[in-house]
Design an enzyme around this catalytic site. Sequence first.
Site, mmCIF file in Angstrom:
data_model
loop_
_atom_site.group_PDB
_atom_site.id
_atom_site.type_symbol
_atom_site.label_atom_id
_atom_site.label_comp_id
_atom_site.label_asym_id
_atom_site.label_seq_id
_atom_site.Cartn_x
_atom_site.Cartn_y
_atom_site.Cartn_z
ATOM 1 N N LYS A 52 0.700 -1.197 0.111
ATOM 2 C CA LYS A 52 0.017 -0.033 0.015
ATOM 3 C C LYS A 52 0.805 1.307 -0.053
ATOM 4 O O LYS A 52 0.642 2.166 -0.643
ATOM 5 C CB LYS A 52 -0.901 -0.009 1.214
ATOM 6 N N GLN A 96 -4.980 -1.640 9.419
ATOM 7 C CA GLN A 96 -4.919 -3.159 8.851
ATOM 8 C C GLN A 96 -5.400 -4.092 9.732
ATOM 9 O O GLN A 96 -5.338 -4.134 10.742
ATOM 10 C CB GLN A 96 -3.452 -3.322 8.229
ATOM 11 N N ASP A 119 -11.242 2.477 3.302
ATOM 12 C CA ASP A 119 -11.789 0.835 3.108
ATOM 13 C C ASP A 119 -13.096 0.848 2.991
ATOM 14 O O ASP A 119 -13.515 -0.159 2.685
ATOM 15 C CB ASP A 119 -11.353 0.422 4.509
#
Length: 283
Positions: A52, A96, A119
Site C-alpha cells: 500500500k 490493517q 476502506d
Amino acid sequence: MAKIISGKEVSAAVKARVREECEQLKAQGVVPGLAVIIVGDDPASRVYVNNKKKACAEVGFHSEEFALPAETTEEELLSLVRELNERKDIHGILCQLPLPKHLDEKKVIHTIAPEKDVDAFHPSNVGQIMIGEYRFLPCTPAGVMEMIKSEGIEVSGKNCVVIGRSNIVGKPMAMLLLHENGTVTICHSRTKNLKEICSQADILVAAVGKPKFVTADMVKEGAVVLDVGINRDENGKLCGDVDFASVEKKAGYITPVPGGVGPMTIAMLMQNTLTAAKLLTGC
Ligand code: GUN
C-alpha cells in the site's frame, strides 16, 4: 481456454489515472495523504501494508505508517485514530486487519471519520453502498467490478453468483453487481446445492478463503470467473479459491492468483484516497 484478465495491467491503468489526477490536485496545493496503521507483526499484514505504501509513492501521494506494538491498548489505538481524524494533511485512514485479539475491530472502524474511511468499512459508508449513494466503494469488490468493466463485460440481466458473505467482500460485492442490474445469488457455508447454483452463473465471484475450492464441474461453459482468494496450496504456493488449471479450460474469462484481484484492491485504495482528498478539500 479462458481469457486471463490481468490485475497487473488493469491496476496499472487505474493507478496511471489516479497519478494524473494527483498531479492536478498538487497544482492546486493539495497532496493526497494516506495514514496506514498496523498493529503487531502479522507477516501477511506487513506485506499488504508495504504494498500500500509502495502504491502511494507510485501515484504521488504522501503516506505515513503507524506501526504499533502488539500490546497496544485500545485507548492508545483509538486516540491515534482520533488524532488522524483531525489532521488536515491526512485524507485517508486505514487500519490493517486483522487486529490482535484484545482489540475490538468494530470500535476502531466506528472511530475512523467516515469521510476518511477509504476502506469503506464504517457503517455509514456501508449504508450508502446499500442505497447506491456512496463516496467510496470497498476496495476489493470495486477492483473486481473494474476488471469486469475492463473487458466490456455486460452485467445487466446476467446470473451472478458470489460465494462468500463477508462484510469486506461477499456482501458489498453482491450489492455492486446488483447496482449493475445483475441477478445476484449469495452462497455460503450453509448453502445447499452449491454446485448446481454455481454452474448457472454467467459471472462467478469466489471469496471463500479455501484453496482451489471452485472446480471445473461448478463452472458454466464460458463463464466469467473472478477469484478473490489468497491462499497457500499443499506445497505452500500462493493460490486462489479457484482451481485455475481446470477452470481455465472451461471459463470464458478468469482472473489469476497472484496478479489478479490483489493488485486491483490496492489500486482502488488509491482511487478512494484521491476521492477523499478531493471531497475534503473541495478541489
Ligand atoms: N485485511 C485484509 N483485507 C483488508 C482490507 O481491505 N483493508 C484492511 N484495512 N485490512 C484488510
